[in-house]
Design an enzyme around this catalytic site. Structure first.
Site, mmCIF file in Angstrom:
data_model
loop_
_atom_site.group_PDB
_atom_site.id
_atom_site.type_symbol
_atom_site.label_atom_id
_atom_site.label_comp_id
_atom_site.label_asym_id
_atom_site.label_seq_id
_atom_site.Cartn_x
_atom_site.Cartn_y
_atom_site.Cartn_z
ATOM 1 N N ASP A 102 -2.616 -7.725 -5.364
ATOM 2 C CA ASP A 102 -1.291 -7.528 -4.752
ATOM 3 C C ASP A 102 -1.422 -7.644 -3.242
ATOM 4 O OD1 ASP A 102 1.237 -6.243 -3.823
ATOM 5 O OD2 ASP A 102 1.458 -5.724 -5.933
ATOM 6 N N LEU A 129 2.896 -10.448 -12.528
ATOM 7 C CA LEU A 129 4.167 -9.883 -12.068
ATOM 8 C C LEU A 129 4.414 -10.138 -10.583
ATOM 9 C CD1 LEU A 129 3.377 -8.158 -14.699
ATOM 10 C CD2 LEU A 129 4.961 -6.482 -13.799
ATOM 11 N N TYR A 179 15.497 -18.312 -6.662
ATOM 12 C CA TYR A 179 14.671 -17.423 -7.493
ATOM 13 C C TYR A 179 14.776 -17.843 -8.959
ATOM 14 C CZ TYR A 179 13.425 -12.846 -9.644
ATOM 15 O OH TYR A 179 12.877 -11.835 -10.392
ATOM 16 N N PHE A 237 6.897 -2.037 -8.485
ATOM 17 C CA PHE A 237 7.601 -1.085 -9.356
ATOM 18 C C PHE A 237 7.150 -1.219 -10.820
ATOM 19 C CE2 PHE A 237 11.661 -1.388 -11.958
ATOM 20 C CZ PHE A 237 11.571 -0.105 -12.460
ATOM 21 N N ILE A 238 7.417 -2.358 -11.432
ATOM 22 C CA ILE A 238 7.068 -2.501 -12.853
ATOM 23 C C ILE A 238 5.546 -2.546 -13.013
ATOM 24 C CG2 ILE A 238 7.310 -3.921 -14.934
ATOM 25 C CD1 ILE A 238 9.942 -4.992 -13.789
HETATM 26 P P1 NAD Z 1 8.275 -5.415 -6.983
HETATM 27 O O1 NAD Z 1 8.744 -6.058 -5.716
HETATM 28 O O2 NAD Z 1 8.181 -3.956 -7.020
HETATM 29 O O3 NAD Z 1 6.896 -6.064 -7.455
HETATM 30 C C1 NAD Z 1 6.435 -7.316 -7.014
HETATM 31 C C2 NAD Z 1 5.013 -7.122 -6.531
HETATM 32 O O4 NAD Z 1 4.476 -8.396 -6.172
HETATM 33 C C3 NAD Z 1 4.918 -6.242 -5.286
HETATM 34 O O5 NAD Z 1 3.916 -5.265 -5.452
HETATM 35 C C4 NAD Z 1 4.542 -7.203 -4.174
HETATM 36 O O6 NAD Z 1 3.793 -6.590 -3.139
HETATM 37 C C5 NAD Z 1 3.759 -8.239 -4.950
HETATM 38 N N1 NAD Z 1 3.699 -9.555 -4.303
HETATM 39 C C6 NAD Z 1 4.729 -10.245 -3.749
HETATM 40 N N2 NAD Z 1 4.262 -11.416 -3.260
HETATM 41 C C7 NAD Z 1 2.937 -11.470 -3.542
HETATM 42 C C8 NAD Z 1 1.916 -12.412 -3.295
HETATM 43 N N3 NAD Z 1 2.169 -13.563 -2.652
HETATM 44 N N4 NAD Z 1 0.666 -12.140 -3.720
HETATM 45 C C9 NAD Z 1 0.375 -10.962 -4.368
HETATM 46 N N5 NAD Z 1 1.311 -10.029 -4.614
HETATM 47 C C10 NAD Z 1 2.572 -10.277 -4.206
HETATM 48 O O7 NAD Z 1 9.291 -5.942 -8.109
HETATM 49 P P2 NAD Z 1 9.384 -5.590 -9.644
HETATM 50 O O8 NAD Z 1 10.792 -5.250 -9.901
HETATM 51 O O9 NAD Z 1 8.324 -4.664 -10.058
HETATM 52 O O10 NAD Z 1 9.143 -7.038 -10.278
HETATM 53 C C11 NAD Z 1 7.955 -7.372 -10.987
HETATM 54 C C12 NAD Z 1 8.151 -8.716 -11.658
HETATM 55 O O11 NAD Z 1 9.211 -8.626 -12.609
HETATM 56 C C13 NAD Z 1 8.513 -9.848 -10.721
HETATM 57 O O12 NAD Z 1 7.869 -11.027 -11.139
HETATM 58 C C14 NAD Z 1 10.010 -9.998 -10.902
HETATM 59 O O13 NAD Z 1 10.448 -11.316 -10.638
HETATM 60 C C15 NAD Z 1 10.164 -9.639 -12.367
HETATM 61 N N6 NAD Z 1 11.499 -9.137 -12.683
HETATM 62 C C16 NAD Z 1 11.896 -7.884 -12.334
HETATM 63 C C17 NAD Z 1 13.162 -7.457 -12.691
HETATM 64 C C18 NAD Z 1 13.662 -6.070 -12.387
HETATM 65 O O14 NAD Z 1 14.766 -5.764 -12.794
HETATM 66 N N7 NAD Z 1 12.929 -5.218 -11.703
HETATM 67 C C19 NAD Z 1 14.048 -8.304 -13.370
HETATM 68 C C20 NAD Z 1 13.613 -9.573 -13.670
HETATM 69 C C21 NAD Z 1 12.335 -9.974 -13.355
#
Ligand code: NAD
Length: 343
Positions: free
Chosen positions: A31, A76, A149, A11-12
């Site tokens: 990814d 990310l 987490y 997403f982000i």
């Molecule tokens: P998301 O699940 O959409 O993105 C995470 C991505 O990481 C996915 O594309 C997934 O396929 C990939 N991924 C997972 N395991 C992997 C691996 N072993 N190797 C390679 N890729 C892998 O989530 P998001 O909301 O976009 O989060 C992005 C980052 O921001 C994360 O690190 C998350 O912890 C952090 N975050 C997000 C939020 C939020 O509100 N969305 C809040 C706090 C922190």
């Protein structure tokens, strides 16, 4: 600049890739496509502006190869979402600890500035009125997987900043507070897309807990440019920086906003935490960022209020539904031997 975005199909990450491409950077994504998808990057992949390497951050050699020769890394990739963490606690921990260590080691070895996505979860149950970056962490028992987490992300920051300081590599960690926007999926426990999907189907909107817990939601469109700017700001190096939104709401209030915005006939129902997540689940009553540091460093202010955010998520979900139903109708048409829409 040549930039690596781990988790760029998420997403982000996908919004970050689009932003970097608009700034004419050369973007590579690493990814494994677990919670992310190729569809999130469709426009960049179709235009050939992003190169996707499908693989895991647990693969140390692959990570090093992806980082080598880059000018910046945005890390990310992570196991994300309460359902993911609670259902696969050990694998999530491995990804979030060892995977991040691989990225950090590769960045410091190749001397590449890096930003890592941390989270407001590191503050745990601290429900202070405006959490600033040096606020205490109040975590539940280490035996409750729900906290794994937060534990892992806290250690990630420590590893990243310690190794960055030892090697003189620029590093920033972003403490993200409930970031929302188009493309976020509700499948892994994210509240806003789940509410929107339920409302659009006129199904009950299910609020976990009693709904009086308070959160502050931030727009992905505010946060992504700030992540890039912070990594380019030397005063931010070595710092953890809160990023998020400015408006606080109860989760019941959010459900009502979604219901109004969609014109849904859904009921709003509360579901006890132990039914939603299994027994022993703990939540925090309130989580509110103090955004002063981000403002001081880069003039950050959240431009999008909660109304704007909810409207944009509802609009995007409606468009995605229309695209899916057109594609379904197209397939039916083809199955019946005529290449036009039949529904
Ligand atoms: P998301 O699940 O959409 O993105 C995470 C991505 O990481 C996915 O594309 C997934 O396929 C990939 N991924 C997972 N395991 C992997 C691996 N072993 N190797 C390679 N890729 C892998 O989530 P998001 O909301 O976009 O989060 C992005 C980052 O921001 C994360 O690190 C998350 O912890 C952090 N975050 C997000 C939020 C939020 O509100 N969305 C809040 C706090 C922190």
């Amino acid at each position: 600049m040549r930039v690596l975005v781990t988790g760029g199909a998420g997403f982000i990450g996908s919004h970050l890739c689009e932003f970097l491409v608009r700034q004419h950077h050369d973007v590579t994504v690493l990814d494994e496509l677990s919670t992310g998808s190729v569809a999130n990057l469709a426009s960049c992949l179709d235009a050939g502006t992003v190169r996707l390497v499908e693989g895991s951050i647990l693969d140390r050699d692959l990570v090093s190869e992806c980082v080598r020769g880059k000018d910046a890394v945005f890390h990310l990739a992570a196991a994300v979402g309460v359902h993911t963490i609670v259902d696969s606690p050990l694998q999530s921990l491995r990804v979030n600890l060892y995977g991040t260590e691989n990225v950090v080691e590769a960045a410091v070895t190749h001397g590449v500035p890096f930003g890592i996505a941390s989270t407001s979860e590191v503050y745990g149950k601290n429900d202070a009125d405006g959490l600033c970056e040096d606020a205490d962490r109040v975590l539940g028992s280490p035996l409750l997987s729900r906290w794994s987490y937060a534990a892992a992300k806290g250690l990630d920051e420590l590893v990243a900043h310690t190794r960055a300081a030892e090697t003189g590599t620029p590093c920033v960690s972003y403490r993200l507070f409930n970031i929302v926007g188009p493309r976020q999926t509700g499948r892994y426990g994210m509240v806003l897309p789940r509410f929107v999907a339920q409302a659009l189907r006129h199904e009950p909107i299910t609020v976990y807990g009693d709904g009086t817990q308070r959160r502050c939601f931030g727009s992905v469109y505010d946060v992504v440019p700030a992540m890039v700017e912070l990594l380019g700001t030397s005063a931010a190096h070595g710092r953890a920086v809160n990023l998020g939104g400015r408006e606080e709401t109860t989760i019941l209030g959010l459900a009502e906003m979604v219901k109004d915005c969609t014109g849904s006939t859904s009921d709003i129902r509360t579901v006890p935490y132990d039914v939603a997540y299994g027994s022993g689940f703990e939540d925090m009553r309130r989580r509110m960022p103090d955004l002063t540091l981000a403002h001081e460093l880069i003039g950050y202010t959240a431009r999008y209020g909660l109304d704007d955010i909810v409207r944009s998520v509802v609009g995007a979900a409606r468009r995605a539904d229309q695209t899916r139903s057109k594609a379904g109708a197209q397939r039916v048409g083809e199955a019946f031997g005529h290449g036009e829409l039949v529904a």
